[in-house]
Each structure stands twice: as C-alpha cells, then as structure tokens.
Design a protein around this motif. Structure first.
Motif, PDB file in Angstrom:
ATOM      1  N   CYS A 288       0.477  -0.878  -0.251  1.00 16.25           N
ATOM      2  CA  CYS A 288       0.319  -0.358  -0.049  1.00 16.25           C
ATOM      3  C   CYS A 288       0.232   1.297  -0.007  1.00 16.25           C
ATOM      4  CB  CYS A 288      -1.272   0.303   1.159  1.00 16.25           C
ATOM      5  SG  CYS A 288      -2.505  -1.179   0.735  1.00 16.25           S
ATOM      6  N   THR A 289       1.958   1.079   0.588  1.00 19.38           N
ATOM      7  CA  THR A 289       3.040   2.042   1.375  1.00 19.38           C
ATOM      8  C   THR A 289       4.409   1.921  -0.246  1.00 19.38           C
ATOM      9  OG1 THR A 289       4.133   1.498   1.723  1.00 19.38           O
ATOM     10  CG2 THR A 289       2.643   2.233   3.246  1.00 19.38           C
ATOM     11  N   GLY A 290       4.882   1.414  -1.492  1.00 16.01           N
ATOM     12  CA  GLY A 290       4.500   1.622  -1.562  1.00 16.01           C
ATOM     13  C   GLY A 290       5.151   2.205  -2.943  1.00 16.01           C
ATOM     14  N   PRO A 291       3.716   2.969  -3.570  1.00 15.30           N
ATOM     15  CA  PRO A 291       3.517   3.320  -4.552  1.00 15.30           C
ATOM     16  C   PRO A 291       3.798   4.908  -4.003  1.00 15.30           C
ATOM     17  CG  PRO A 291       1.294   2.553  -4.475  1.00 15.30           C
ATOM     18  CD  PRO A 291       2.587   1.281  -3.714  1.00 15.30           C
ATOM     19  N   ILE A 292       2.767   5.419  -3.011  1.00 16.34           N
ATOM     20  CA  ILE A 292       3.568   6.480  -2.559  1.00 16.34           C
ATOM     21  C   ILE A 292       4.413   6.604  -2.302  1.00 16.34           C
ATOM     22  CG2 ILE A 292       2.196   8.079  -0.403  1.00 16.34           C
ATOM     23  CD1 ILE A 292       0.088   6.399  -0.322  1.00 16.34           C
ATOM     24  N   ILE A 293       4.857   5.900  -1.817  1.00 16.20           N
ATOM     25  CA  ILE A 293       6.898   6.438  -1.316  1.00 16.20           C
ATOM     26  C   ILE A 293       7.532   6.400  -2.368  1.00 16.20           C
ATOM     27  CG2 ILE A 293       8.884   5.681   0.099  1.00 16.20           C
ATOM     28  CD1 ILE A 293       7.120   3.748   1.301  1.00 16.20           C
ATOM     29  N   GLY A 294       7.633   5.628  -3.831  1.00 14.72           N
ATOM     30  CA  GLY A 294       8.001   5.568  -4.715  1.00 14.72           C
ATOM     31  C   GLY A 294       8.044   7.525  -5.585  1.00 14.72           C
ATOM     32  N   THR A 295       6.347   7.729  -5.081  1.00 15.27           N
ATOM     33  CA  THR A 295       6.413   8.457  -5.768  1.00 15.27           C
ATOM     34  C   THR A 295       6.680  10.194  -5.435  1.00 15.27           C
ATOM     35  OG1 THR A 295       4.384   8.177  -6.695  1.00 15.27           O
ATOM     36  CG2 THR A 295       4.214  10.171  -7.022  1.00 15.27           C
ATOM     37  N   LEU A 296       6.696   9.475  -3.744  1.00 11.87           N
ATOM     38  CA  LEU A 296       7.519  10.733  -2.818  1.00 11.87           C
ATOM     39  C   LEU A 296       8.593  10.757  -3.228  1.00 11.87           C
ATOM     40  CD1 LEU A 296       7.003  12.917  -0.418  1.00 11.87           C
ATOM     41  CD2 LEU A 296       7.461  10.607   0.547  1.00 11.87           C
ATOM     42  N   LEU A 297       8.872  10.020  -3.420  1.00 11.71           N
ATOM     43  CA  LEU A 297      10.733  10.668  -3.915  1.00 11.71           C
ATOM     44  C   LEU A 297      11.067  10.757  -5.129  1.00 11.71           C
ATOM     45  CD1 LEU A 297      11.995   6.325  -2.067  1.00 11.71           C
ATOM     46  CD2 LEU A 297      12.308   9.402  -1.178  1.00 11.71           C
ATOM     47  N   VAL A 298      10.413  10.358  -6.431  1.00 13.86           N
ATOM     48  CA  VAL A 298      10.926  11.181  -7.417  1.00 13.86           C
ATOM     49  C   VAL A 298      10.643  12.658  -7.215  1.00 13.86           C
ATOM     50  CG1 VAL A 298       9.682  11.000  -9.527  1.00 13.86           C
ATOM     51  CG2 VAL A 298       9.932   8.983  -8.717  1.00 13.86           C
ATOM     52  N   GLU A 299       9.203  12.933  -7.284  1.00 17.83           N
ATOM     53  CA  GLU A 299       8.760  13.810  -6.872  1.00 17.83           C
ATOM     54  C   GLU A 299      10.306  15.027  -6.148  1.00 17.83           C
ATOM     55  OE1 GLU A 299       6.907  15.805  -8.807  1.00 17.83           O
ATOM     56  OE2 GLU A 299       6.703  13.996  -9.754  1.00 17.83           O
ATOM     57  N   ALA A 300      10.617  14.590  -4.603  1.00 18.25           N
ATOM     58  CA  ALA A 300      11.676  14.956  -4.014  1.00 18.25           C
ATOM     59  C   ALA A 300      12.972  15.186  -4.868  1.00 18.25           C
ATOM     60  CB  ALA A 300      11.558  14.593  -2.470  1.00 18.25           C
ATOM     61  N   ALA A 301      13.177  13.613  -5.672  1.00 21.14           N
ATOM     62  CA  ALA A 301      15.007  14.579  -6.477  1.00 21.14           C
ATOM     63  C   ALA A 301      14.569  15.349  -6.745  1.00 21.14           C
ATOM     64  CB  ALA A 301      14.758  13.008  -6.539  1.00 21.14           C
ATOM     65  N   SER A 302      12.992  15.437  -7.712  1.00 21.83           N
ATOM     66  CA  SER A 302      13.752  16.724  -9.499  1.00 21.83           C
ATOM     67  C   SER A 302      13.857  17.747  -8.397  1.00 21.83           C
ATOM     68  CB  SER A 302      11.999  16.711  -9.437  1.00 21.83           C
ATOM     69  OG  SER A 302      11.535  15.218 -10.339  1.00 21.83           O
ATOM     70  N   SER A 303      13.604  17.999  -6.749  1.00 24.93           N
ATOM     71  CA  SER A 303      13.903  19.630  -6.696  1.00 24.93           C
ATOM     72  C   SER A 303      14.988  20.053  -6.574  1.00 24.93           C
ATOM     73  CB  SER A 303      13.262  19.263  -5.288  1.00 24.93           C
ATOM     74  OG  SER A 303      14.126  18.744  -4.471  1.00 24.93           O
ATOM     75  N   GLY A 304      16.359  18.977  -6.489  1.00 21.01           N
ATOM     76  CA  GLY A 304      17.446  19.438  -6.688  1.00 21.01           C
ATOM     77  C   GLY A 304      18.401  19.022  -5.716  1.00 21.01           C
ATOM     78  N   SER A 305      17.428  19.589  -4.319  1.00 21.44           N
ATOM     79  CA  SER A 305      18.623  19.229  -3.008  1.00 21.44           C
ATOM     80  C   SER A 305      18.625  18.557  -2.241  1.00 21.44           C
ATOM     81  CB  SER A 305      17.265  20.323  -2.094  1.00 21.44           C
ATOM     82  OG  SER A 305      17.688  20.296  -0.685  1.00 21.44           O
ATOM     83  N   ILE A 306      19.750  18.417  -2.182  1.00 22.87           N
ATOM     84  CA  ILE A 306      20.577  17.205  -1.329  1.00 22.87           C
ATOM     85  C   ILE A 306      19.837  16.077  -0.536  1.00 22.87           C
ATOM     86  CG2 ILE A 306      22.146  17.881   0.496  1.00 22.87           C
ATOM     87  CD1 ILE A 306      24.230  15.962  -0.648  1.00 22.87           C
ATOM     88  N   THR A 307      19.104  17.006   0.539  1.00 23.95           N
ATOM     89  CA  THR A 307      17.840  16.678   1.570  1.00 23.95           C
ATOM     90  C   THR A 307      16.285  16.613   1.046  1.00 23.95           C
ATOM     91  OG1 THR A 307      17.529  19.345   2.258  1.00 23.95           O
ATOM     92  CG2 THR A 307      19.573  18.223   2.993  1.00 23.95           C
ATOM     93  N   ALA A 308      16.523  16.691  -0.023  1.00 19.27           N
ATOM     94  CA  ALA A 308      14.665  16.648  -0.093  1.00 19.27           C
ATOM     95  C   ALA A 308      14.204  15.310   0.313  1.00 19.27           C
ATOM     96  CB  ALA A 308      14.821  17.549  -1.855  1.00 19.27           C
ATOM     97  N   PRO A 309      14.520  14.151  -0.192  1.00 23.79           N
ATOM     98  CA  PRO A 309      13.845  12.664  -0.799  1.00 23.79           C
ATOM     99  C   PRO A 309      14.240  13.033   1.542  1.00 23.79           C
ATOM    100  CG  PRO A 309      15.955  12.836  -1.801  1.00 23.79           C
ATOM    101  CD  PRO A 309      15.732  14.353  -1.197  1.00 23.79           C
ATOM    102  N   ALA A 310      14.874  13.010   2.314  1.00 18.85           N
ATOM    103  CA  ALA A 310      14.962  12.799   3.740  1.00 18.85           C
ATOM    104  C   ALA A 310      14.202  14.256   4.216  1.00 18.85           C
ATOM    105  CB  ALA A 310      16.357  13.363   4.263  1.00 18.85           C
ATOM    106  N   ILE A 311      13.096  14.757   3.739  1.00 16.88           N
ATOM    107  CA  ILE A 311      12.539  16.023   4.353  1.00 16.88           C
ATOM    108  C   ILE A 311      11.204  15.390   3.790  1.00 16.88           C
ATOM    109  CG2 ILE A 311      11.896  17.935   3.514  1.00 16.88           C
ATOM    110  CD1 ILE A 311      13.839  18.442   5.163  1.00 16.88           C
ATOM    111  N   GLY A 312      11.403  14.943   2.614  1.00 15.42           N
ATOM    112  CA  GLY A 312       9.713  13.851   2.308  1.00 15.42           C
ATOM    113  C   GLY A 312       9.293  13.135   2.555  1.00 15.42           C
ATOM    114  N   MET A 313      11.057  12.631   3.398  1.00 13.63           N
ATOM    115  CA  MET A 313      10.018  10.721   3.786  1.00 13.63           C
ATOM    116  C   MET A 313       9.886  11.075   5.488  1.00 13.63           C
ATOM    117  SD  MET A 313      10.106   8.034   2.473  1.00 13.63           S
ATOM    118  CE  MET A 313      10.719   6.653   2.689  1.00 13.63           C
ATOM    119  N   THR A 314      10.295  12.309   5.986  1.00 14.76           N
ATOM    120  CA  THR A 314      10.663  12.947   7.237  1.00 14.76           C
ATOM    121  C   THR A 314       8.468  13.019   7.489  1.00 14.76           C
ATOM    122  OG1 THR A 314      13.091  13.366   7.869  1.00 14.76           O
ATOM    123  CG2 THR A 314      10.693  14.360   8.887  1.00 14.76           C
ATOM    124  N   GLY A 315       7.920  13.580   6.061  1.00 15.92           N
ATOM    125  CA  GLY A 315       6.715  13.977   7.153  1.00 15.92           C
ATOM    126  C   GLY A 315       5.737  12.781   6.644  1.00 15.92           C
TER     127      GLY A 315
END
Length: 681
Positions: free
Chosen positions: A367-394
């Motif tokens: 259930c969480t896989g597609p949500i996490i995958g989409t979140l990581l892709v969008e976070a990576a697109s921001s270009g910030s090195i901390t974005a994936p960790a920030i997104g996963m924190t939320g």
C-alpha cells in the motif's frame, strides 16, 4: 541507540542555502607545442559539482551551445575546428524538453594552429551556458588572448578594462601563468582595445548597484526553503493517505493493544509505543538518506527526468493501480517478515521495538510502496540533497502519530472505525489516483522521444475520464472485485464524489486551451495542444531597460523589471499561472511600466561592450549579454525568473521576487511596491 535516532533526525532536517550570485565555472587558456610550426590552443573549463556546460551542437530552440569565436588572428592559421578532448554526455533535459549534450567536472577543448610568423597573436571569445538540477544561468562569454613564438608556448593574456563613467578609457593588463617546460613571451601591447561606454542618464545612474538596498527589504522570496517545506507537507499528506489503507489501518489497534498488554505499567507501555512511532520515523528517514547518499541529489534528479526511468515508473504505477483495483495482490516474500518477527521476539528493549517497526514497514509495502516511490521521485526533482529525507520525514511523522496518540489515550481505540469494506474502497480510490499520476510520467517519456501520443488535449481527456469514473465508483455505480455491497452512500463518499466530478468539469475548458493553473505542473506544455483559444496574456510595454525607464519617468509610474529568457521554463509557468490572474494582470497593465529583459536574446549589439566583473574582463556582444550583466551588476542575482520593482531613479521599492506560483503573495508584492512609490512622491 538514542544517539542513533538523534543523528538520523538531525541529518534529515539540514537545509542547504544557496547564494544568489553563482560563478560555477573557471576558464584557463594555454598554448601547447606539438611541432616546429604546429601548436595547440587549449581551452580548459573547470565546473563546480552539480553544474554542466552545454556542448557545441545544440538543437534549435534549446539552450545556448558552447561556441568559440576568433576575432583576430595574426601570425598563425587555424587548422580544423575546436574539438573537445572527450565525448559529451547525452541526456534528455526536461527544462528544454529535448535530448541535449553537456560536459561535467572538467573538460578541455583543442584548436590546432599552424604558426606562420615568428610571433603570433590570437584573440576571441568563448560563449557558453551553464545549468544544474535547479536552475540555469544566462548565456555568458569569456574573452581570451593567446600569444606566442614559433617553437615556444605562452599562456594567454587577459585584458581587464573597466566601464568608464563619464569618458572613454583604455586599459590593458596581462596575466602571467607558469606552464611546464615553456617560457612566457613578451605580450605586444601596441594594439589598443577601446572601451565602449554604457549610456547613462545624466541626472542619475540607472545602472548603479542597489544590492544592499534590495536586501534591506524584508520578505525576499526563498524558493529553496519554501520548496523543502512543501516537500515535507507533501510527504505528510502521503503518510495520512497511507494511514487509511488496508495494510496500515488494522495495525494501529493491534500494535497499541500489544504494547498495553505487554507492559502492565501504563507509563512503560506508552513509552514503548512512542518509541515504536519514533522508530517508524527513523526507518523512513534513513531510507531517504541512504537513497541520497548512494545516488546523490544530481543522480536522483537525472533519474527522475530520464525518459527510460519514467517509462518504467509509469509501468510500475499502472501495475500498482491494477493491483489496487483487485486484479491481484502484491506482497513481499513472507520469509522477510517472518525473519523480522523472530528477531523482534528474540531481542528485547529498544532493538525489539525497532524490529517490530521494520516489520510494519515491510507488511505495508503493497500500500505504501507507490506513495513512497512517487514522493521520492518528486523530491529528487527539486535538486536539493536533503529533499528525499525531508519528504520521508513528513511521511513517517504522519504514519507514526496515531500509534503514539492511541498509546497515550487507549480509550480512543474503542471509537476507531472497524476494518471492513471501506478499506478496500480506499485502495480502489488510490488505484484511480495512481493511474492518473502514471500518465504524468508517461508524458515525460512522450516528450523525450517525440511520439506525440500524449499531447495536452489527450492527457487532459484521460484525466477527465479517470476522475469521472472515480466519481461514478464513489456513488456505488461501478463495482470492482472485493467490493462489499453498498446499501447506501455515506456522507464522506458523497462529498468525495462531488469533488471528483467537479475536478473533471474544471478540466473541460482545458480541451480548448484554458491554462488549468491547478494542474499546470502535471500537464504537457500548452504548445503541444492543437486547438487553443487562450489569449489572456500579459505583454511587456518595453524590452529595453533605458527606454522603459525613460518612459516611466515621463508618465510618473513605477517600473517592474522582469528578467526572463526564451528557454526559461519557470518563467512560462509564472506567466501562465500568476500573470494571467485578473488581479495580477490588472495591476501590471494599469499601475506599472513592465520591462521584460530576455537574458538569452542573441540579437547582436551595435557595438560590443567591455566590462570588468569580479576582476575579469567580459565582452557583452548580444542584447542578452547586456541584460544578464545588468541583473548581476545592479541586483546581485543571475537566475530567472527574477522580478524587481523600481522607482524612476532606479531605486528598489520592495524586495525581489523569484519563482513562486502564489498569486496572493505576488499581488502583495506588487502592492507593496505601489505603496512605497506613493510614499516617495
């Protein structure tokens, strides 16, 4: 273990701050002897990490290519063309929506020459453009001068005349360089380079830097921190969505009851449940950090914008959607969860609780896989090195909250909705949403390969159908496998159906070219639409700074400077999503003199302009060069879009504004400038 938790959380909250003025490339020019009458001119570019220099052969309508122009050649002849020492990288660039070539780290270019006289002199310019994962710098140029003798090697001299304020000046300086096994020959200074004067207003200098005055205003937009905040909120929203899935929701009462029964002391059970919630946060944050460390923000962004990756991700999301619709069940191997369960039973204390949290992570993957995958892709697109960790924190915070709250208030468990058919309905709704998001990733690949199977009207049509079907499903008129009999429509389902139908109706005008601001980040570009009736655009009154300022002074109006570019994607987004708003359009058209300055305009200047910037001589040859220099020199910035409000004397009226599609903030920005202008009158 506590230190481990704290370290992980601290790393996930670190935010990188970028300075406004960027100078990520350093050029060096050397001469290499290859024979008695043959030598090589070596142009070496050293780039900061994450930046790339575009190649020499760029398609039309793309960014500026790297070009070498030789303005004067004495005592030598060019042999062949300038060639790089290695092949460029070939990748799809989503900003320009085409396959491009570029170089990273360090690259050298070679121009072979044949020396015909005892002494030779070669001068010219290299024009280039730089980009990273977050933005692009305007095209710029670097002057070079090579001098040498037959069978000798010298490094270039660098002329650095400054701009004259009231009269023409002639200056020329040389820079010596140590080159292995070579000698430096005297530089002939008989040739004189005239400095072209920038035309300035006799009453005031409209080109005078106002960087300090601009920074003195409060409220300058910080897009980086704002982006990270929205990534956190996006992750938090994803966590709330995952919370009500059939994989997670039933685990809440089971897990909390287990902790309460395991420890007779209620304080200990509450502490254990809160540690369980904290373990969930640490696991997901570590996942975001590990992904970033392994691949890096640049690689993640390349992957997120890679056409092949987007096709694969599109297929995965469709697969998840079909699974959510009830065609089959996606689960991880049972042996994984069994091993973790045994680990949790064989250990004690914090480590046992950590293994239990990890078991939840694996069990809920379907259930969480597609949500996490989409979140990581969008976070990576921001270009910030901390974005994936920030997104996963939320995401993890939203997922962990109920476990802690129900442990503190166990009586709430009695009021929780019981598991049932409504959980399967949640999965089906997620399936529709995953199917809609999958089209977004297919769109990237479609643009990359030029298939033209998913033009804007096709994309919008598919979304209209998807959300219409979602509304029909919510009303109980469409039944899928594993759905329970629906005797009546609950109030939440009714409101969700209304929202879904309303959203579908909202998109209908998009078939005729309406901008659809709410989904402009998802849909293909408006230019891919065949039938377009939209014409509510804002146009600049002037495209020349000095002429526009003179007109504003004559009319007694404040000025809005719009530093833009033909290849600036975010500039187009601001124009479509913000400038088209009636409140914004009215203020710009009626109260300001809008001056749009294109920093990549290739129209040649009547006369090249010599300037000195950061101790280096630059030659401004095009209109774009001139406006780019104005932005750096006067306002201390070089990224687009960049908006600044000025009075008739060239002084700022408010803080600058960059890319932020928030209409109320933009209106406030414009009104603050008007207020300051009236106070100065």
């Amino acid at each position: 273990m506590k230190r481990f938790f704290c370290s992980a959380l601290f790393l996930s909250l670190c935010i990188l701050i970028n300075a406004q003025i960027l100078d990520p490339l350093k050029w060096s020019f050397n001469v290499k002897e290859t024979g008695e009458n043959e030598q090589e001119l070596v142009f070496t570019a050293k780039l900061d990490k994450g930046w790339h220099l575009y190649g020499q052969h760029i398609p039309e309508n793309g960014p500026s290519s790297t070009t070498f122009t030789f303005s004067e050649i004495k005592g030598a002849e060019l042999v062949g063309k300038v060639t790089p020492t290695r092949e460029p990288i070939h990748k799809y660039d989503p900003n320009f929506e085409m396959e491009l070539t570029w170089f990273e780290n360090e690259i050298s270019f070679i121009q072979k020459i044949k020396v015909t006289d005892p002494v030779f002199t070669i001068t010219g310019d290299v024009n280039y453009m730089l980009c990273n994962d977050k933005n692009c710098l305007p095209p710029t140029s670097e002057s070079f001068t090579f001098t040498g003798k037959r069978a000798q090697t010298t490094k270039s001299k660098t002329a650095t005349p400054a701009i004259a304020e009231t009269s023409e000046e002639t200056t020329k300086t040389t820079e010596k360089a140590d080159i292995k096994d070579t000698t430096t020959s005297p530089i002939d200074t008989s040739d004189v380079t005239n400095t072209v004067i920038l035309k300035q207003n006799t009453d005031n200098d409209l080109w005078t830097p106002v960087i300090e005055e601009l920074n003195a205003y409060e409220g300058n937009e910080s897009h980086n921190s704002s982006s990270l905040f929205w990534i956190f909120l996006t992750g938090f929203g994803g966590g709330l969505l995952a919370l009500v899935t059939p994989c997670v929701w039933p685990m809440i009462p089971m897990t909390v009851s287990f902790f309460l029964k395991r420890n007779k002391d209620r304080r200990k059970s509450i502490r254990a449940a809160m540690t369980y919630g904290l373990s969930i946060i640490v696991i997901y944050v570590l996942l975001g950090l590990i992904i970033t460390i392994l691949f890096g923000a640049s690689a993640l962004n390349d992957m997120a914008t890679n056409a092949v990756f987007n096709i694969i991700f599109f297929a995965l999301l469709v697969l998840f959607a079909v699974s959510f619709f009830g065609a089959f069940e996606l689960t991880l191997p049972a042996s994984w969860t069994t091993k973790l369960d045994s680990k949790a039973d064989s250990t004690s204390g914090i480590l046992s609780i950590f293994f239990m949290a990890f078991t939840l992570t694996l069990v809920s993957f379907s259930c969480t896989g597609p949500i996490i995958g989409t979140l990581l892709v969008e976070a990576a697109s921001s270009g910030s090195i901390t974005a994936p960790a920030i997104g996963m924190t939320g995401f993890a915070v939203a997922l962990a909250i109920p476990f802690s709250l129900f442990a503190i208030f166990p009586s709430w468990l009695q009021s929780m909705p019981k598991s049932g058919g409504w959980l399967n309905s949640v999965k089906v709704v997620l399936g529709f949403l995953e199917l809609a998001l999958a089209l977004k990733f297919l769109s990237v690949a479609d643009l990359a390969y030029g298939w033209r199977i998913l033009d804007r009207e096709v994309f919008v049509s598919l979304w209209i159908v998807i959300f219409m079907l979602l509304g029909v499903y919510l009303l109980g008129k469409l039944k899928l496998p594993h759905d329970s009999d629906l005797k009546h429509i609950s109030t939440p389902r009714l409101f969700l159906a209304i929202i879904s139908f309303s959203f579908a109706v909202y998109m209908l005008p998009g078939l005729w070219g309406a901008p659809l601001k709410a989904i402009s980040a998802f849909t293909p570009p408006l230019r891919t639409q065949d039938f377009n009736l939209y014409d509510q655009e804002v146009h600049a009154k002037y495209e020349d700074y000095d002429a526009g300022m003179a007109y504003a002074k004559e009319k007694g109006k404040p000025v809005m400077i719009d530093f833009s570019g033909y290849g600036c994607v975010n500039c187009r987004k601001m124009e479509a999503a913000v400038w088209s708003d009636p409140s914004v359009k009215s203020i710009i058209d009626n109260d300001y003199v809008l001056i749009t300055l294109m920093v990549d305009d290739k129209t040649p200047l009547k006369e090249p302009i010599k300037v000195t910037e950061n101790g280096k001589q630059r030659t401004l040859k095009t209109i774009g060069d001139k406006w780019s220099y104005l932005q750096r020199h006067k306002f201390g910035a070089n990224a687009q879009p960049f908006y600044v409000l000025l009075d008739n004397e060239g002084e700022p009226l408010a803080g600058s504004y960059s890319y932020n599609e928030n209409v109320p903030k933009y209106v406030q920005f414009l009104k603050s400038g008007l207020k300051s202008y009236k106070e100065k009158e």
